[in-house]
Design a protein around this motif. Structure first.
Motif, PDB file in Angstrom:
ATOM      1  N   TYR A   1       0.609  -1.299   0.158  1.00  0.00           N
ATOM      2  CA  TYR A   1      -0.180   0.021   0.024  1.00  0.00           C
ATOM      3  C   TYR A   1       0.988   1.342  -0.104  1.00  0.00           C
ATOM      4  CZ  TYR A   1      -4.557  -2.387   1.039  1.00  0.00           C
ATOM      5  OH  TYR A   1      -5.538  -3.036   0.918  1.00  0.00           O
ATOM      6  N   PRO A   2       0.518   2.393  -0.955  1.00  0.00           N
ATOM      7  CA  PRO A   2       1.321   3.629  -0.768  1.00  0.00           C
ATOM      8  C   PRO A   2       0.588   4.359   0.543  1.00  0.00           C
ATOM      9  CG  PRO A   2      -0.447   3.380  -2.580  1.00  0.00           C
ATOM     10  CD  PRO A   2      -0.390   2.204  -2.012  1.00  0.00           C
ATOM     11  N   VAL A   3       1.453   5.183   0.901  1.00  0.00           N
ATOM     12  CA  VAL A   3       0.980   6.189   2.242  1.00  0.00           C
ATOM     13  C   VAL A   3      -0.237   6.506   2.209  1.00  0.00           C
ATOM     14  CG1 VAL A   3       1.622   7.754   3.434  1.00  0.00           C
ATOM     15  CG2 VAL A   3       3.350   6.581   2.590  1.00  0.00           C
ATOM     16  N   ARG A   4      -0.710   6.958   1.014  1.00  0.00           N
ATOM     17  CA  ARG A   4      -2.121   7.679   0.874  1.00  0.00           C
ATOM     18  C   ARG A   4      -3.031   6.535   1.330  1.00  0.00           C
ATOM     19  NH1 ARG A   4      -3.808  11.039  -4.116  1.00  0.00           N
ATOM     20  NH2 ARG A   4      -2.616  12.611  -2.827  1.00  0.00           N
ATOM     21  N   GLN A   5      -2.933   5.613   0.771  1.00  0.00           N
ATOM     22  CA  GLN A   5      -4.013   4.452   0.905  1.00  0.00           C
ATOM     23  C   GLN A   5      -3.911   3.876   2.274  1.00  0.00           C
ATOM     24  OE1 GLN A   5      -3.151   1.602  -2.227  1.00  0.00           O
ATOM     25  NE2 GLN A   5      -5.166   2.313  -3.236  1.00  0.00           N
ATOM     26  N   LEU A   6      -2.737   3.872   2.923  1.00  0.00           N
ATOM     27  CA  LEU A   6      -2.659   3.370   4.248  1.00  0.00           C
ATOM     28  C   LEU A   6      -3.368   4.533   5.154  1.00  0.00           C
ATOM     29  CD1 LEU A   6       1.053   2.640   4.536  1.00  0.00           C
ATOM     30  CD2 LEU A   6      -0.960   0.830   4.696  1.00  0.00           C
ATOM     31  N   CYS A   7      -3.048   5.683   4.765  1.00  0.00           N
ATOM     32  CA  CYS A   7      -3.843   6.737   5.740  1.00  0.00           C
ATOM     33  C   CYS A   7      -5.555   6.500   5.704  1.00  0.00           C
ATOM     34  CB  CYS A   7      -3.730   8.201   5.192  1.00  0.00           C
ATOM     35  SG  CYS A   7      -1.858   8.690   5.667  1.00  0.00           S
TER      36      CYS A   7
ATOM     37  N   LEU B   1     -10.520   2.389   9.839  1.00  0.00           N
ATOM     38  CA  LEU B   1     -10.276   1.398  10.834  1.00  0.00           C
ATOM     39  C   LEU B   1     -10.712   2.063  12.092  1.00  0.00           C
ATOM     40  CD1 LEU B   1      -6.898  -0.645  10.187  1.00  0.00           C
ATOM     41  CD2 LEU B   1      -9.360  -1.542  10.331  1.00  0.00           C
ATOM     42  N   LYS B   2     -10.232   3.347  12.510  1.00  0.00           N
ATOM     43  CA  LYS B   2     -10.559   4.222  13.507  1.00  0.00           C
ATOM     44  C   LYS B   2     -12.159   4.091  13.755  1.00  0.00           C
ATOM     45  CE  LYS B   2      -6.742   6.921  14.809  1.00  0.00           C
ATOM     46  NZ  LYS B   2      -6.290   8.122  15.313  1.00  0.00           N
ATOM     47  N   LYS B   3     -12.704   4.517  12.178  1.00  0.00           N
ATOM     48  CA  LYS B   3     -14.277   4.799  12.281  1.00  0.00           C
ATOM     49  C   LYS B   3     -15.063   3.431  12.909  1.00  0.00           C
ATOM     50  CE  LYS B   3     -14.207   8.369   9.108  1.00  0.00           C
ATOM     51  NZ  LYS B   3     -14.497   8.984   7.897  1.00  0.00           N
ATOM     52  N   GLU B   4     -14.566   2.273  12.243  1.00  0.00           N
ATOM     53  CA  GLU B   4     -15.081   1.009  12.568  1.00  0.00           C
ATOM     54  C   GLU B   4     -14.918   0.624  13.862  1.00  0.00           C
ATOM     55  OE1 GLU B   4     -17.072  -2.308  11.526  1.00  0.00           O
ATOM     56  OE2 GLU B   4     -16.808  -0.448  10.412  1.00  0.00           O
ATOM     57  N   ILE B   5     -13.820   0.754  14.470  1.00  0.00           N
ATOM     58  CA  ILE B   5     -13.695   0.604  15.842  1.00  0.00           C
ATOM     59  C   ILE B   5     -14.675   1.288  16.624  1.00  0.00           C
ATOM     60  CG2 ILE B   5     -12.007   0.748  17.887  1.00  0.00           C
ATOM     61  CD1 ILE B   5      -9.796  -0.055  15.790  1.00  0.00           C
ATOM     62  N   PHE B   6     -14.538   2.627  16.360  1.00  0.00           N
ATOM     63  CA  PHE B   6     -15.669   3.471  17.154  1.00  0.00           C
ATOM     64  C   PHE B   6     -16.712   3.043  16.962  1.00  0.00           C
ATOM     65  CE2 PHE B   6     -18.384   7.326  17.383  1.00  0.00           C
ATOM     66  CZ  PHE B   6     -17.987   7.563  18.492  1.00  0.00           C
ATOM     67  N   HIS B   7     -17.488   2.918  16.024  1.00  0.00           N
ATOM     68  CA  HIS B   7     -19.011   2.535  15.729  1.00  0.00           C
ATOM     69  C   HIS B   7     -19.295   1.169  16.139  1.00  0.00           C
ATOM     70  CE1 HIS B   7     -20.034   6.120  13.560  1.00  0.00           C
ATOM     71  NE2 HIS B   7     -18.937   6.362  12.899  1.00  0.00           N
TER      72      HIS B   7
ATOM     73  N   ILE C   1      -4.654  -4.481  13.426  1.00  0.00           N
ATOM     74  CA  ILE C   1      -4.454  -3.912  12.135  1.00  0.00           C
ATOM     75  C   ILE C   1      -3.954  -2.521  11.855  1.00  0.00           C
ATOM     76  CG2 ILE C   1      -5.319  -3.772   9.533  1.00  0.00           C
ATOM     77  CD1 ILE C   1      -6.724  -6.370  10.113  1.00  0.00           C
ATOM     78  N   LEU C   2      -4.663  -1.806  12.537  1.00  0.00           N
ATOM     79  CA  LEU C   2      -4.489  -0.405  12.794  1.00  0.00           C
ATOM     80  C   LEU C   2      -3.196  -0.072  13.172  1.00  0.00           C
ATOM     81  CD1 LEU C   2      -5.619   2.631  12.654  1.00  0.00           C
ATOM     82  CD2 LEU C   2      -6.651   2.220  15.242  1.00  0.00           C
ATOM     83  N   GLU C   3      -2.817  -1.032  14.295  1.00  0.00           N
ATOM     84  CA  GLU C   3      -1.494  -0.913  14.814  1.00  0.00           C
ATOM     85  C   GLU C   3      -0.573  -0.766  13.765  1.00  0.00           C
ATOM     86  OE1 GLU C   3       1.202  -3.012  18.220  1.00  0.00           O
ATOM     87  OE2 GLU C   3      -0.629  -2.620  18.838  1.00  0.00           O
ATOM     88  N   LYS C   4      -0.618  -2.035  13.005  1.00  0.00           N
ATOM     89  CA  LYS C   4       0.510  -2.354  11.924  1.00  0.00           C
ATOM     90  C   LYS C   4       0.469  -1.289  10.781  1.00  0.00           C
ATOM     91  CE  LYS C   4      -0.213  -7.418  12.315  1.00  0.00           C
ATOM     92  NZ  LYS C   4       1.078  -7.580  13.129  1.00  0.00           N
ATOM     93  N   VAL C   5      -0.969  -0.577  10.639  1.00  0.00           N
ATOM     94  CA  VAL C   5      -1.086   0.226   9.467  1.00  0.00           C
ATOM     95  C   VAL C   5      -0.340   1.634   9.880  1.00  0.00           C
ATOM     96  CG1 VAL C   5      -2.580   1.855   8.449  1.00  0.00           C
ATOM     97  CG2 VAL C   5      -2.942  -0.481   8.393  1.00  0.00           C
TER      98      VAL C   5
END
Length: 85
Positions: free
Chosen positions: A27-33, A39-45, A71-75
């Motif tokens: 993944y390029p940086v933009r896609q990782l962002c 992932l943050k939204k999914e975890i929150f919801h 996965i968020l930590e790895k990203v």
């Protein structure tokens, strides 16, 4: 009858982790962002639900959230600091 020795779940998890790392390296940086934000939204919801769940459903949701956090930590490790807030 299958007489081959059974592989433990540890082997399965190690293969899954290897595959996740392999994919994230592509993944390029933009896609990782974008992935990080999703992932943050999914975890929150998924963590803020007030639905009544059975014990099995609750355990499955806990495992799902745990995997999302892993996965968020790895990203986040692959995103340069200047792109993290």
């Amino acid at each position: 009858r299958d007489v081959a020795p059974s592989r433990g779940l540890g082997d399965v998890y190690k293969r899954q982790e290897w595959m996740v790392n392999k994919e994230l390296n592509r993944y390029p940086v933009r896609q990782l962002c974008y992935l990080r934000d999703a992932l943050k939204k999914e975890i929150f919801h998924s963590g803020g639900s007030d639905m009544l769940l059975t014990a099995g459903e609750e355990a499955a949701m806990d495992r799902y959230n745990s995997l999302c956090r892993e996965i968020l930590e790895k990203v986040e490790k692959r995103i340069p600091d200047k792109y993290l807030d």
